[in-house]
Design a protein around this motif. Structure first.
Motif, short mmCIF file in Angstrom:
data_model
loop_
_atom_site.label_atom_id
_atom_site.label_comp_id
_atom_site.label_asym_id
_atom_site.label_seq_id
_atom_site.Cartn_x
_atom_site.Cartn_y
_atom_site.Cartn_z
N LEU A 20 -7.19 11.72 -12.19
CA LEU A 20 -7.14 10.76 -13.06
C LEU A 20 -8.32 10.55 -13.75
O LEU A 20 -9.52 11.28 -13.56
CB LEU A 20 -7.23 9.47 -12.40
N PHE A 72 -10.76 -4.58 -11.09
CA PHE A 72 -10.77 -3.23 -10.03
C PHE A 72 -11.49 -3.58 -8.86
O PHE A 72 -10.94 -3.47 -7.76
CB PHE A 72 -11.08 -2.03 -10.73
N ALA A 123 -14.10 10.41 -6.84
CA ALA A 123 -14.41 9.97 -8.24
C ALA A 123 -15.77 10.77 -8.73
O ALA A 123 -16.79 10.99 -7.86
CB ALA A 123 -14.54 8.63 -8.44
N PHE A 149 -19.83 1.34 -13.55
CA PHE A 149 -19.33 0.85 -14.67
C PHE A 149 -20.06 -0.66 -14.99
O PHE A 149 -20.58 -0.85 -16.09
CB PHE A 149 -17.94 0.63 -14.84
N GLU A 190 -14.93 8.65 0.09
CA GLU A 190 -14.87 7.27 0.01
C GLU A 190 -14.46 6.69 -1.35
O GLU A 190 -13.88 5.49 -1.30
CB GLU A 190 -16.34 6.49 0.05
N ILE A 194 -16.05 4.01 -10.82
CA ILE A 194 -15.97 2.66 -11.67
C ILE A 194 -17.08 1.93 -10.94
O ILE A 194 -17.62 1.09 -11.67
CB ILE A 194 -14.53 2.04 -11.28
N LYS A 205 0.83 -1.27 0.10
CA LYS A 205 0.14 0.10 -0.08
C LYS A 205 0.64 1.34 -0.03
O LYS A 205 0.53 2.33 -0.36
CB LYS A 205 -1.07 -0.17 1.10
N1 COA Z 1 -14.12 4.94 -8.93
C1 COA Z 1 -14.85 4.25 -7.83
N2 COA Z 1 -13.89 4.23 -6.42
C2 COA Z 1 -12.62 4.54 -6.63
C3 COA Z 1 -12.16 5.33 -7.72
C4 COA Z 1 -13.01 5.29 -8.90
N3 COA Z 1 -12.57 6.04 -10.27
N4 COA Z 1 -10.71 5.33 -7.47
C5 COA Z 1 -10.58 5.03 -5.96
N5 COA Z 1 -11.74 4.31 -5.69
C6 COA Z 1 -11.88 3.96 -4.32
C7 COA Z 1 -11.24 2.57 -4.09
O1 COA Z 1 -12.36 1.60 -4.62
C8 COA Z 1 -11.24 2.51 -2.62
O2 COA Z 1 -12.71 2.06 -2.00
P1 COA Z 1 -12.76 1.16 -0.95
O3 COA Z 1 -11.84 1.80 0.34
O4 COA Z 1 -14.05 1.08 -0.50
O5 COA Z 1 -12.12 -0.09 -1.25
C9 COA Z 1 -10.95 3.96 -2.26
O6 COA Z 1 -11.53 4.58 -3.37
C10 COA Z 1 -9.41 4.27 -1.92
O7 COA Z 1 -8.73 3.64 -3.25
P2 COA Z 1 -7.60 2.74 -2.96
O8 COA Z 1 -7.70 1.98 -4.33
O9 COA Z 1 -8.00 1.89 -1.92
O10 COA Z 1 -6.25 3.48 -2.93
P3 COA Z 1 -4.81 3.49 -3.03
O11 COA Z 1 -4.20 4.42 -2.56
O12 COA Z 1 -4.24 1.81 -2.89
O13 COA Z 1 -5.07 3.63 -4.72
C11 COA Z 1 -5.74 5.00 -6.75
C12 COA Z 1 -5.60 4.85 -5.28
C13 COA Z 1 -6.66 6.27 -6.98
C14 COA Z 1 -4.39 4.55 -7.50
C15 COA Z 1 -6.63 3.62 -7.18
O14 COA Z 1 -7.94 3.65 -6.29
C16 COA Z 1 -7.04 3.43 -8.60
O15 COA Z 1 -6.51 3.21 -9.49
N6 COA Z 1 -8.37 3.73 -8.89
C17 COA Z 1 -8.93 3.91 -10.03
C18 COA Z 1 -8.34 4.97 -11.02
C19 COA Z 1 -9.06 4.82 -12.38
O16 COA Z 1 -8.96 3.89 -13.05
N7 COA Z 1 -9.61 6.06 -12.58
C20 COA Z 1 -10.43 6.02 -14.13
C21 COA Z 1 -11.63 5.69 -13.99
S1 COA Z 1 -12.33 5.44 -15.56
#
Ligand code: COA
Length: 699
Positions: free
Chosen positions: A490, A661, A406, A450, A402, A447, A73
């Protein structure tokens, strides 16, 4: 000045250099681990009368650090810093060691005389301005701090289990607490990745009023159904049923205590169910499992569980115990509700809410009922905070902690509504859009939405169009809107920033278009806008689109994508304000007509970080970038993008990417690529057959 986004204020004190936690039970060390991970320069001392408890607590924190590293992490460098910092946490049984503390958090047993003794002892050795907070979940600040000489520095900061990970913290605005202390605590929590929720000094504050009465109501229903049946019905609303949670937290005596407190203060309708005193452990089902429940029983349990949620929620709002948005957010984040009670009320509608409350009124005399029309409880912004700075600039903060802020259509529509409300107000000079907290401006499109679109290209394209209502509005605006990137931007978050008229960023911020790693294409402008707006950055964006490459804020600044960089948050806001002023009267910077693209290199290699890229998605992307560049108007180009998002939602790769994911694993696009190859060879064979057939000369 109070701001809705706590990080827009200038803190009235520096970061604490020495913090102590009194109480080495469970929550004390968990709070300590959070503080040690977030504040690397801060000394932390655990205090307990029992040395064995301190040793156990220190070990617990070391184990957390090891687990975090094992789960990957944190980066190696961060991990080393956190581990070293955890190792420097000390324990003591001697209060004199706390004399130079800037903040002491009491996390001892819920026992009023004991707490009061601890505070008297603390006050005798601490500086008069050192902060003192209690982690009580139910005892009002007015009672526990009644005898303090310096009350202004004291309040309740109520954490939720597990305190090292659960972001919610209630900060109690007790009438004797200096408002600057409450503001500082809000700032400090927000700056350290927590979500502070300010509540009034009522018994059980805001969230435990919900939780304790939810559990108490469940126990009252035991005359109609078993614990397992009640937990099975509750599963519609929560991730774990009330009896399961009570077993986990050994919570029966706590409910008896806290509901007795509520009954004493507010009336017999809060009296705890007598059965709590005679049962140790409930026989129930774990989350994900359920037992069959007869329809009539299910309906009765459902009504009462919803009834108690609604009753407590309207009471909290009518008595100004907490804000509606914090109530919903807190229930989801801290208590494991799938939806907040006000969201549930909204989804059920006025008539059904009223029916449920009428039933509660008949069956449970005395519980609070709404004092205002239904619509008044629903009238609040759910996903954004709005602040005024610099005498006429509106700061809109995306706040979905949370999901790392996003985007979904509800959030973008709220941003749009705020802009529409103020854009023709002559006193408003422009807008700044930023993200809540310190990690993310916005982690992309949500996401979680989706999966429902995976086999439906029309719905997916429409969703992209719906999320774009805000973006299209920005394109046509006269007043400037500046994106202030306080962290990662992102996917859809970056697409939103691209449509703002200016972008400023923290030096530590970065951008990425990760969609390709989800097996989809970015649908709301990323295949269109960068090529029209920053031709110099076309190669960088192609790399981002096709290989999910990251672009650091400094690189984006060199390419002209980011207008200004800042080292820290106050600097970021100052840069954003300057940009709003500089952009006054300038039209949208995005080219409207067709454009010539630089030549796009084929994607080599076809893997990123050892992960195979989905070939079909890449093809959709290449085609879309080309067609959108040739489109006569920006709107037509954007429409090509929405449809491409729809087309990508139909692919095998999209199903794999989105599922991966959600399951928290890396996607494997091999099957998707193999099926593409098979389809290609089948259609090549078919066309060969039809060519040879036609050569053979059919009659
Ligand atoms: N949509 C929905 N939920 C999201 C999100 C998104 N785009 N990005 C992060 N989250 C949520 C995670 O699911 C997680 O929720 P949980 O605690 O209920 O499991 C929470 O936010 C924290 O994210 P987490 O992945 O645990 O933190 P991290 O520090 O390990 O990673 C990111 C952070 C942003 C790098 C990773 O969450 C990620 O890759 N997110 C997707 C980004 C993405 O692909 N965006 C484009 C979407 S089209």
């Amino acid at each position: 000045m109070t701001t809705a986004n706590p990080l827009l204020t200038t803190p009235s004190r520096p970061l604490p250099k020495h913090i102590a936690i009194v109480g080495a039970g469970t929550i004390g060390p968990d709070i300590g681990y959070y503080l040690k991970s977030a504040l690397l320069q801060t000394r932390l001392t655990l205090v307990d009368v029992n040395q064995a408890a301190i040793d156990k607590a220190l070990q617990r924190c070391q184990d957390y650090a090891k687990k975090a590293i094992a789960r990957g992490k944190v980066s190696e460098q961060q991990a080393a810093a956190v581990t070293a910092n955890i190792a420097s946490m000390t324990g003591t049984t001697d209060y004199a060691q706390l004399a130079d503390c800037d903040w002491v958090i009491e996390a001892a047993t819920e026992n009023l005389p004991l707490k009061q003794r601890i505070f008297a002892q603390l006050e005798s050795i601490l500086r008069p301005d050192a902060l003192i907070t209690s982690n009580t979940s139910s005892l009002p600040a007015a009672r526990i701090f009644a005898d303090l000489k310096h009350k202004g520095r004291a309040t309740v900061t109520h954490f939720f289990a597990p305190a090292w990970r659960n972001p919610a913290v209630e900060v109690i605005a007790w009438e004797k607490t200096d408002p600057a202390v409450v503001e500082y605590l809000r700032w400090l929590f927000c700056a350290t990745a927590k979500v502070p929720l300010v509540t009034a000094d009522a018994v059980c504050f805001m969230l435990d009023r919900i939780f304790d009465n939810w559990c108490n109501e469940a126990a009252m229903l035991l005359s109609r159904a078993t614990a397992a049946e009640i937990d099975s019905v509750a599963a519609e609303f929560v991730h774990a049923g009330p009896f399961f949670v009570l077993n986990l937290a050994r919570g029966n005596p706590i409910i008896t205590e806290t509901n007795t407190l509520q009954a004493e203060e507010e009336g017999a309708h809060y009296t705890p169910a007598p059965i709590f005193r005679s049962v140790d452990t409930w026989v129930t089902v774990p989350p994900g499992k359920s037992v069959a429940v007869a329809d009539k029983t299910r309906a009765a349990i459902r009504d009462r569980l919803l009834g108690i949620l609604f009753s407590q929620s309207v009471d909290i709002l009518d008595r100004d115990i907490g804000q509606p948005v914090d109530l919903d957010l807190g229930c989801r984040m801290a208590l494991g509700f799938k939806k907040g009670p006000l969201e549930l009320m909204r989804d059920l509608g006025e008539a059904e809410t009223s029916r449920i409350l009428q039933r509660l009124r008949k069956e449970r005399l005395g519980l609070p009922l709404p004092k205002r029309p239904y619509a008044e409880y629903q009238n609040f912004l759910r996903h954004v905070l709005v602040d005024d700075i610099d005498g006429g600039i509106k700061v809109i903060t995306l706040r979905r902690p949370e999901a790392m802020n996003a985007l979904h259509d509800g959030l973008t529509d709220e941003v749009l509504a705020v802009i529409r409300q103020f854009e023709s107000d002559a006193a408003v000079k422009g807008f700044i859009i930023t993200g809540y907290g310190t990690r993310a401006f916005c982690a992309g499109a949500d996401i979680g939405r989706f999966p429902s679109m995976l086999d439906d290209d029309v719905a997916a394209a429409q969703y992209a169009r719906d999320c774009s209502r805000l973006l299209v509005h920005l394109d046509a605006m006269q007043k400037p809107v500046v994106a202030a990137l306080n962290g990662m931007a992102l996917g859809g978050g970056l697409e939103l920033a691209m449509r703002c008229h200016g972008i400023v960023a923290l030096e530590s911020a970065w951008m990425q278009l990760p969609e390709i790693t989800l097996g989809i294409v970015p649908g709301i402008g990323a295949m269109v806008v960068p090529y029209r707006r920053w031709p110099k950055a076309a190669a960088a964006f192609s790399d981002m689109l096709r290989r999910a490459a990251r672009l650091k804020a400094a690189e984006a600044h060199q390419l002209g994508v980011v207008d200004a960089l800042a080292k820290h948050l106050p600097g970021l806001m100052a840069a954003a304000v300057a940009r709003v002023h500089a952009l006054a009267g300038q039209p949208s910077p995005i080219a409207q007509g067709p454009i010539t693209l630089p030549s796009l290199e084929p994607v080599e290699p076809t893997t990123v970080d050892g992960q195979l890229l989905p070939q079909e998605t890449l093809r959709i992307m290449e085609k879309t970038i080309r067609n959108a560049a040739a489109a006569e108007t920006l709107d037509a180009a954007l429409e090509i993008g929405y449809r491409a998002f729809g087309a990508s939602a139909l692919t095998v790769a999209a199903r794999e990417g989105v599922t991966a994911f959600q399951e928290g694993r890396k996607p494997d696009f091999k099957t998707a690529n193999d099926s593409l190859e098979k389809r290609a060879s089948r259609s090549a064979a078919a066309s060969k057959r039809s060519t040879s057939n036609s050569k053979g000369g059919t009659p």
